[in-house]
Structures are given as structure tokens and as C-alpha cells.
Scaffold this motif. Sequence first.
Motif, PDB file in Angstrom:
ATOM      1  N   CYS A   1     -30.457  28.513 -29.461  1.00 18.66           N
ATOM      2  CA  CYS A   1     -30.637  27.128 -29.927  1.00 18.66           C
ATOM      3  C   CYS A   1     -31.388  26.299 -28.891  1.00 18.66           C
ATOM      4  O   CYS A   1     -30.972  26.205 -27.738  1.00 18.66           O
ATOM      5  CB  CYS A   1     -29.279  26.491 -30.208  1.00 18.66           C
ATOM      6  SG  CYS A   1     -29.433  24.795 -30.816  1.00 18.66           S
TER       7      CYS A   1
ATOM      8  N   ILE B   1     -33.118  28.692 -33.399  1.00 19.19           N
ATOM      9  CA  ILE B   1     -33.033  27.444 -34.172  1.00 19.19           C
ATOM     10  C   ILE B   1     -33.436  26.241 -33.313  1.00 19.19           C
ATOM     11  O   ILE B   1     -33.492  26.321 -32.097  1.00 19.19           O
ATOM     12  CB  ILE B   1     -31.629  27.252 -34.780  1.00 19.19           C
ATOM     13  CG1 ILE B   1     -30.562  27.078 -33.688  1.00 19.19           C
ATOM     14  CG2 ILE B   1     -31.269  28.443 -35.672  1.00 19.19           C
ATOM     15  CD1 ILE B   1     -29.180  26.704 -34.242  1.00 19.19           C
ATOM     16  N   TRP B   2     -33.745  25.146 -33.994  1.00 19.82           N
ATOM     17  CA  TRP B   2     -34.178  23.899 -33.354  1.00 19.82           C
ATOM     18  C   TRP B   2     -35.443  24.080 -32.501  1.00 19.82           C
ATOM     19  O   TRP B   2     -35.594  23.462 -31.449  1.00 19.82           O
ATOM     20  CB  TRP B   2     -33.044  23.264 -32.536  1.00 19.82           C
ATOM     21  CG  TRP B   2     -32.061  22.546 -33.409  1.00 19.82           C
ATOM     22  CD1 TRP B   2     -30.893  23.057 -33.897  1.00 19.82           C
ATOM     23  CD2 TRP B   2     -32.167  21.226 -33.951  1.00 19.82           C
ATOM     24  NE1 TRP B   2     -30.264  22.127 -34.692  1.00 19.82           N
ATOM     25  CE2 TRP B   2     -31.028  21.001 -34.742  1.00 19.82           C
ATOM     26  CE3 TRP B   2     -33.137  20.213 -33.844  1.00 19.82           C
ATOM     27  CZ2 TRP B   2     -30.806  19.801 -35.429  1.00 19.82           C
ATOM     28  CZ3 TRP B   2     -32.931  19.020 -34.513  1.00 19.82           C
ATOM     29  CH2 TRP B   2     -31.777  18.827 -35.294  1.00 19.82           C
TER      30      TRP B   2
ATOM     31  N   ARG C   1     -27.179  33.137 -32.389  1.00 23.94           N
ATOM     32  CA  ARG C   1     -28.477  32.470 -32.463  1.00 23.94           C
ATOM     33  C   ARG C   1     -28.806  31.811 -31.129  1.00 23.94           C
ATOM     34  O   ARG C   1     -27.913  31.366 -30.413  1.00 23.94           O
ATOM     35  CB  ARG C   1     -28.466  31.401 -33.563  1.00 23.94           C
ATOM     36  CG  ARG C   1     -28.178  31.976 -34.940  1.00 23.94           C
ATOM     37  CD  ARG C   1     -28.235  30.960 -36.027  1.00 23.94           C
ATOM     38  NE  ARG C   1     -27.229  29.917 -35.894  1.00 23.94           N
ATOM     39  CZ  ARG C   1     -26.721  29.228 -36.902  1.00 23.94           C
ATOM     40  NH1 ARG C   1     -27.122  29.484 -38.124  1.00 23.94           N
ATOM     41  NH2 ARG C   1     -25.837  28.277 -36.709  1.00 23.94           N
TER      42      ARG C   1
ATOM     43  N   THR D   1     -37.376  31.950 -37.045  1.00 23.20           N
ATOM     44  CA  THR D   1     -37.145  30.658 -36.398  1.00 23.20           C
ATOM     45  C   THR D   1     -36.855  29.596 -37.455  1.00 23.20           C
ATOM     46  O   THR D   1     -37.315  29.682 -38.593  1.00 23.20           O
ATOM     47  CB  THR D   1     -38.367  30.210 -35.574  1.00 23.20           C
ATOM     48  OG1 THR D   1     -39.502  30.139 -36.426  1.00 23.20           O
ATOM     49  CG2 THR D   1     -38.662  31.167 -34.425  1.00 23.20           C
ATOM     50  N   VAL D   2     -36.075  28.598 -37.046  1.00 23.29           N
ATOM     51  CA  VAL D   2     -35.780  27.445 -37.894  1.00 23.29           C
ATOM     52  C   VAL D   2     -36.124  26.220 -37.066  1.00 23.29           C
ATOM     53  O   VAL D   2     -35.680  26.109 -35.922  1.00 23.29           O
ATOM     54  CB  VAL D   2     -34.286  27.423 -38.304  1.00 23.29           C
ATOM     55  CG1 VAL D   2     -33.987  26.229 -39.195  1.00 23.29           C
ATOM     56  CG2 VAL D   2     -33.892  28.725 -38.996  1.00 23.29           C
ATOM     57  N   GLU D   3     -36.946  25.325 -37.622  1.00 27.88           N
ATOM     58  CA  GLU D   3     -37.412  24.188 -36.825  1.00 27.88           C
ATOM     59  C   GLU D   3     -36.295  23.247 -36.419  1.00 27.88           C
ATOM     60  O   GLU D   3     -36.316  22.662 -35.337  1.00 27.88           O
ATOM     61  CB  GLU D   3     -38.467  23.380 -37.599  1.00 27.88           C
ATOM     62  CG  GLU D   3     -39.842  23.980 -37.496  1.00 27.88           C
ATOM     63  CD  GLU D   3     -40.911  23.049 -38.062  1.00 27.88           C
ATOM     64  OE1 GLU D   3     -40.692  21.819 -38.114  1.00 27.88           O
ATOM     65  OE2 GLU D   3     -41.953  23.586 -38.468  1.00 27.88           O
ATOM     66  N   ARG D   4     -35.307  23.063 -37.313  1.00 22.11           N
ATOM     67  CA  ARG D   4     -34.209  22.143 -37.008  1.00 22.11           C
ATOM     68  C   ARG D   4     -32.883  22.820 -37.336  1.00 22.11           C
ATOM     69  O   ARG D   4     -32.699  23.974 -37.011  1.00 22.11           O
ATOM     70  CB  ARG D   4     -34.413  20.818 -37.731  1.00 22.11           C
ATOM     71  CG  ARG D   4     -35.596  20.053 -37.138  1.00 22.11           C
ATOM     72  CD  ARG D   4     -35.798  18.678 -37.740  1.00 22.11           C
ATOM     73  NE  ARG D   4     -36.833  17.959 -36.974  1.00 22.11           N
ATOM     74  CZ  ARG D   4     -38.142  18.177 -37.123  1.00 22.11           C
ATOM     75  NH1 ARG D   4     -38.591  19.031 -38.029  1.00 22.11           N
ATOM     76  NH2 ARG D   4     -39.006  17.521 -36.369  1.00 22.11           N
ATOM     77  N   GLN D   5     -31.969  22.082 -37.957  1.00 24.35           N
ATOM     78  CA  GLN D   5     -30.630  22.625 -38.231  1.00 24.35           C
ATOM     79  C   GLN D   5     -30.716  23.677 -39.345  1.00 24.35           C
ATOM     80  O   GLN D   5     -31.217  23.392 -40.420  1.00 24.35           O
ATOM     81  CB  GLN D   5     -29.703  21.477 -38.622  1.00 24.35           C
ATOM     82  CG  GLN D   5     -28.271  21.890 -38.880  1.00 24.35           C
ATOM     83  CD  GLN D   5     -27.536  22.268 -37.598  1.00 24.35           C
ATOM     84  OE1 GLN D   5     -28.043  22.118 -36.494  1.00 24.35           O
ATOM     85  NE2 GLN D   5     -26.325  22.762 -37.747  1.00 24.35           N
ATOM     86  N   PRO D   6     -30.190  24.879 -39.105  1.00 23.90           N
ATOM     87  CA  PRO D   6     -30.184  25.879 -40.175  1.00 23.90           C
ATOM     88  C   PRO D   6     -29.060  25.580 -41.169  1.00 23.90           C
ATOM     89  O   PRO D   6     -28.152  24.808 -40.873  1.00 23.90           O
ATOM     90  CB  PRO D   6     -29.895  27.179 -39.416  1.00 23.90           C
ATOM     91  CG  PRO D   6     -29.109  26.734 -38.234  1.00 23.90           C
ATOM     92  CD  PRO D   6     -29.582  25.350 -37.877  1.00 23.90           C
TER      93      PRO D   6
ATOM     94  N   ALA E   1     -31.708  34.945 -34.598  1.00 16.14           N
ATOM     95  CA  ALA E   1     -32.614  33.865 -34.995  1.00 16.14           C
ATOM     96  C   ALA E   1     -32.699  32.846 -33.867  1.00 16.14           C
ATOM     97  O   ALA E   1     -31.824  32.797 -32.994  1.00 16.14           O
ATOM     98  CB  ALA E   1     -32.105  33.182 -36.269  1.00 16.14           C
TER      99      ALA E   1
END
Length: 137
Positions: A27, A112-113, A25, A129-134, A110
Motif C-alpha cells: 500500500c 494499492i494506492w 497487498r 495495481t489499484v490507483e486508490r482504495q480497492p 497487488a
Amino acid sequence: MVEITGGCQCGAVRFRATEAPVATRACWCRVCQYIAAGNATVNVCFQTGSFFVEGELADYEAVADSGNRMHRRFCPRCGTPLFSEAENRPHLIFVRAGALDDPEIARPVATIWTASAPSWACIDAALPTVERQPPPL
Ligand SMILES: [Zn+2]
Ligand SMILES: [Zn+2]
């Protein structure tokens, strides 16, 4: 058999993995921006049971944005960022993709953050995408 190798810029630290990575990922957390000179880090996650390191490491211990207590390891001679390990997830080691002998292995799946990324960040629109911690791997 899988054999993935890498090390720091000066060669004092070498590592190898004998199993394929669990996930890769990119980050954008604030800590990663320090390490990656303003960009996201790319982190390749391996099982610690099939991951072997030779050479002395420096360890910077801190609580990450996720709230996890992390050990950020790097070469004490050349400073290359190498590994990140969370105390609550001892079976996993996150390897900085730039330290792999073949960075082609490290294709992210992906990002992340993204909430911490600056407005000019290049974020691959083709990846989730993940806005914060996955969630944990
Ligand atoms: Zn080094
Ligand atoms: Zn990060």
C-alpha cells in the motif's frame, strides 16, 4: 494446522494466527508512507477470529485516505508498526509484514494506492495495481 507468528522488534508484543492470510497487498497511501519510512507498507490480512495478540499496544486513531476510521496499532516501547484495523471491517486485521517471524509468508498479490506514490517508487510491474482504495476483501 496453520501457525503464523510474529511480534515487535523488542519482543513486548507477540501475535499468532491459526488460519492462512486472506490476502497480502503493498500500500502506497500517504499514511503508509509515514509508517514505512517513505516506502509502501506490506500488509497481510487475517481474520480477527483466528488472530491472537499478547502484550500492550498503543493505538493511533485517524480517518484514512479511504474515509474509513482506522486504528493504527504499534508497540509503545519500540514503536514497531504492527496492525491496522478499520472500524467498519471488524472481522479483519491488517498485519505489517515486517513484524512476521517469517516475512516470506507475505508475498503481495497487488499494489494499492499507486496514485499517492512518488515518481521514484519501485512498483512490481508483474502485480495488478489499484490507483486508490480497492474494493473490500
Ligand atoms: Zn516492542
Ligand atoms: Zn496504506
